[in-house]
Motif scaffolding. Structure first.
Motif, mmCIF file in Angstrom:
data_model
loop_
_atom_site.group_PDB
_atom_site.id
_atom_site.type_symbol
_atom_site.label_atom_id
_atom_site.label_comp_id
_atom_site.label_asym_id
_atom_site.label_seq_id
_atom_site.Cartn_x
_atom_site.Cartn_y
_atom_site.Cartn_z
ATOM 1 N N ASN A 65 0.846 -1.196 0.000
ATOM 2 C CA ASN A 65 0.000 0.000 0.000
ATOM 3 C C ASN A 65 0.884 1.248 0.000
ATOM 4 O O ASN A 65 2.069 1.190 -0.317
ATOM 5 C CB ASN A 65 -0.958 -0.043 1.198
ATOM 6 C CG ASN A 65 -0.200 -0.291 2.499
ATOM 7 O OD1 ASN A 65 0.997 -0.048 2.595
ATOM 8 N ND2 ASN A 65 -0.915 -0.780 3.491
ATOM 9 N N GLY A 66 0.300 2.384 0.375
ATOM 10 C CA GLY A 66 1.083 3.604 0.407
ATOM 11 C C GLY A 66 2.213 3.536 1.415
ATOM 12 O O GLY A 66 3.303 4.065 1.174
ATOM 13 N N HIS A 67 1.980 2.868 2.534
ATOM 14 C CA HIS A 67 3.048 2.727 3.526
ATOM 15 C C HIS A 67 4.251 1.993 2.923
ATOM 16 O O HIS A 67 5.403 2.309 3.228
ATOM 17 C CB HIS A 67 2.550 1.978 4.768
ATOM 18 C CG HIS A 67 1.734 2.823 5.711
ATOM 19 N ND1 HIS A 67 0.500 3.308 5.372
ATOM 20 C CD2 HIS A 67 1.998 3.269 6.957
ATOM 21 C CE1 HIS A 67 0.028 4.016 6.399
ATOM 22 N NE2 HIS A 67 0.922 4.013 7.370
ATOM 23 N N PHE A 92 -0.358 12.871 7.583
ATOM 24 C CA PHE A 92 0.414 11.965 6.730
ATOM 25 C C PHE A 92 1.910 12.275 6.727
ATOM 26 O O PHE A 92 2.730 11.369 6.587
ATOM 27 C CB PHE A 92 -0.212 11.901 5.338
ATOM 28 C CG PHE A 92 -1.491 11.110 5.375
ATOM 29 C CD1 PHE A 92 -1.478 9.739 5.189
ATOM 30 C CD2 PHE A 92 -2.697 11.725 5.689
ATOM 31 C CE1 PHE A 92 -2.644 8.995 5.288
ATOM 32 C CE2 PHE A 92 -3.872 10.993 5.787
ATOM 33 C CZ PHE A 92 -3.842 9.619 5.582
ATOM 34 N N THR A 145 -4.230 14.029 3.241
ATOM 35 C CA THR A 145 -5.585 13.478 3.184
ATOM 36 C C THR A 145 -6.354 13.691 4.482
ATOM 37 O O THR A 145 -7.570 13.510 4.519
ATOM 38 C CB THR A 145 -5.481 11.976 2.853
ATOM 39 O OG1 THR A 145 -4.428 11.825 1.906
ATOM 40 C CG2 THR A 145 -6.750 11.438 2.235
ATOM 41 N N ASP A 172 4.888 12.808 -1.383
ATOM 42 C CA ASP A 172 3.805 11.841 -1.194
ATOM 43 C C ASP A 172 2.623 12.302 -2.047
ATOM 44 O O ASP A 172 1.953 13.280 -1.717
ATOM 45 C CB ASP A 172 3.422 11.786 0.296
ATOM 46 C CG ASP A 172 2.229 10.865 0.558
ATOM 47 O OD1 ASP A 172 1.547 10.470 -0.416
ATOM 48 O OD2 ASP A 172 1.979 10.564 1.740
ATOM 49 N N GLN A 197 -5.082 2.716 -4.824
ATOM 50 C CA GLN A 197 -6.506 2.740 -4.446
ATOM 51 C C GLN A 197 -7.142 4.118 -4.371
ATOM 52 O O GLN A 197 -8.244 4.254 -3.859
ATOM 53 C CB GLN A 197 -6.686 2.037 -3.098
ATOM 54 C CG GLN A 197 -6.265 2.834 -1.865
ATOM 55 C CD GLN A 197 -4.817 2.659 -1.491
ATOM 56 O OE1 GLN A 197 -4.006 2.270 -2.309
ATOM 57 N NE2 GLN A 197 -4.468 2.949 -0.246
ATOM 58 N N LYS A 198 -6.463 5.132 -4.882
ATOM 59 C CA LYS A 198 -7.059 6.471 -4.795
ATOM 60 C C LYS A 198 -7.359 6.957 -6.210
ATOM 61 O O LYS A 198 -8.218 6.385 -6.859
ATOM 62 C CB LYS A 198 -6.165 7.356 -3.950
ATOM 63 C CG LYS A 198 -6.053 6.722 -2.550
ATOM 64 C CD LYS A 198 -5.460 7.561 -1.477
ATOM 65 C CE LYS A 198 -5.421 6.725 -0.186
ATOM 66 N NZ LYS A 198 -4.824 7.422 0.933
HETATM 67 C C1 LIG Z 1 -3.816 7.034 1.796
HETATM 68 C C2 LIG Z 1 -2.580 7.810 2.036
HETATM 69 C C3 LIG Z 1 -1.442 7.236 2.598
HETATM 70 C C4 LIG Z 1 -1.408 5.843 3.124
HETATM 71 O O1 LIG Z 1 -1.645 4.901 2.163
HETATM 72 P P1 LIG Z 1 -1.952 3.394 2.621
HETATM 73 O O2 LIG Z 1 -2.283 2.735 1.342
HETATM 74 O O3 LIG Z 1 -3.092 3.465 3.580
HETATM 75 O O4 LIG Z 1 -0.715 2.866 3.242
HETATM 76 C C5 LIG Z 1 -0.317 8.018 2.727
HETATM 77 N N1 LIG Z 1 -0.301 9.292 2.332
HETATM 78 C C6 LIG Z 1 -1.378 9.887 1.802
HETATM 79 C C7 LIG Z 1 -1.306 11.324 1.392
HETATM 80 C C8 LIG Z 1 -2.553 9.160 1.645
HETATM 81 O O5 LIG Z 1 -3.639 9.748 1.124
#
Ligand SMILES: *Cc1c(COP(=O)(O)O)cnc(C)c1O
Length: 400
Positions: A65-67, A92, A145, A172, A197-198
């Motif tokens: 994921n984003g992490h 974040f 976010t 990010d 996923q965004k």
């Molecule tokens: C959603 C998000 C994350 C975290 O992403 P995960 O997929 O939940 O790990 C990090 N930074 C921003 C700006 C986000 O919107």
């Protein structure tokens, strides 16, 4: 009255609404990962991903994921014991900083609070004061976010250059990519991280790291990079498995292909415009409601608001009450407030967010706003008149 019928609308800031085309592309038998069309299809994703980030440089993807993308960006560029500067504008930035600390990296935090963007002049001064050149990278959140602030990355680059500092600019873009305008190369961003996923409209499970030549130089100067996170074989694989450091995320890749086809068909400029128009409709409604009632947008200045997600506040526990009302009565799921108050603090129940990223259009947003207004009425929450009219006028202006 609960609404099992009709489409449910998940308006949280990720996972976003998954297009049917993406889901259909994923609904298939497992492909061969040793030969055949999957291999060619995957190679074809790379140029399209570059176009989305507006970069001519490299991209590595990870099952994660984003992490995971946060971790990957740091694993390739900043060794343990070195320092990074984190200008935070919400939850974040602190999250990425924490991942850095977990890697033994020394974090210098500049916290700009939760309702104003980062100040490039202050970052410039911090970098000027770093006469020993300790800071290896500036870790900035493009769109936070939680606060829903959008930071000016081009101005941040100028500030780093004005300070004459060699730090990498790492961004990010998880919430902003394919929603808010982002131009990696033109803005001088060295590393951009994203997730599936965004704005990319694919289920959670893929993390992306885009990196330019200065970042790749930093990687080459690392004493070691752990095999799994190393972006070099992923970005320039000799064998198919190296894209993913093992078995490919087969179905996610098919979903991503379908999403990138949609993105290419619409075009990046049109996608950014659509998000801007829908965001203005939401702001117009919320601003009208806020005249004569407790509703507030977290970010006062339109110029600093994200086009992908909007943080809102009511009083007492009314944020939670409104979320529950639209969930139970309108088939609309809004996002919880994040990072604005701690869970356990009564104020936690005041905050909520509306996600408007990715596969969204005017009727979805107008439907969501109408549902929110119905909730305000039903819950007897005072609010100004004309919210839906103001939102409709923003939509109508597309063809004006
Ligand atoms: C959603 C998000 C994350 C975290 O992403 P995960 O997929 O939940 O790990 C990090 N930074 C921003 C700006 C986000 O919107």
């Amino acid at each position: 009255m609960s609404h099992p019928s009709g489409r449910q609308y998940l308006a949280i800031p990720g996972p976003s609404v998954m297009p049917d085309a993406v889901l259909r592309a994923m609904h298939r038998a497992a492909p061969n990962i040793y030969e055949g069309e999957l291999i060619e299809m995957t190679a074809g994703l790379i140029p399209d991903l570059r176009d989305v980030a507006r970069t001519a440089h490299d991209v590595a993807f990870y099952i994660g994921n984003g992490h995971a993308a946060w971790e990957a960006a740091l694993a390739n560029t900043v060794p343990a014991g070195a320092r990074v500067l984190v200008p935070a504008t919400g939850r974040f930035g602190h999250g990425w900083a924490d991942v850095a600390r977990g890697r033994g990296i020394d974090v210098q935090m500049e916290d700009f609070g939760k309702s104003t963007p980062l100040d490039p002049a202050r970052v410039e001064q911090v970098l000027r004061d770093d006469t020993g050149g300790q800071i290896r990278a500036v870790l900035a959140t493009h769109v936070d976010t939680s606060s829903t602030l959008r930071n000016d990355l081009a101005a941040l680059r100028k500030a780093i250059d004005a300070a004459g500092h060699p730090a990498l600019l790492m961004a990010d873009c998880i919430a902003s990519l394919a929603c808010d305008r982002f131009e990696m190369d033109a803005w001088g961003v060295d590393v951009a991280v994203a997730a599936s996923q965004k704005g990319l409209m694919v289920p959670p499970g893929l993390g992306f790291v885009f990196f330019g030549p200065r970042a790749d130089d930093a990687r080459r100067r690392m004493d070691r990079v752990s095999r799994y996170w190393d972006w070099a074989p992923r970005a320039n694989p000799e064998s198919f498995y190296q894209y993913s450091g093992g078995t490919a995320p087969t179905h996610h890749l098919y979903g991503l292909r379908a999403a990138l086809d949609m993105i290419r068909a619409e075009g990046m400029e049109a996608i950014w415009t659509r998000h801007a128009v829908l965001a203005r409709a939401i702001w117009a409604a919320a601003e009208a409601w806020s005249e004569g009632g407790p509703l507030r947008l977290n970010v006062a200045d339109r110029a600093h608001r994200s086009h992908a997600v909007t943080a809102l506040r009511l009083e007492g526990d009314q944020g939670t009450a409104l979320r529950r009302w639209v969930q139970d009565n309108a088939g609309l799921t809004l996002g919880i407030g994040l990072g604005m108050a701690e869970p356990g603090d009564p104020a936690w129940h005041s905050f909520f967010r509306m996600g408007h990223m990715g596969h969204v259009n005017a009727h979805m947003v107008l439907g969501a706003l109408g549902s929110i207004q119905a909730g305000l009425v039903a819950l007897d929450i005072p609010h100004g008149r004309g919210g839906l009219e103001a939102a409709s006028a923003e939509i109508a202006a597309i063809t004006a």
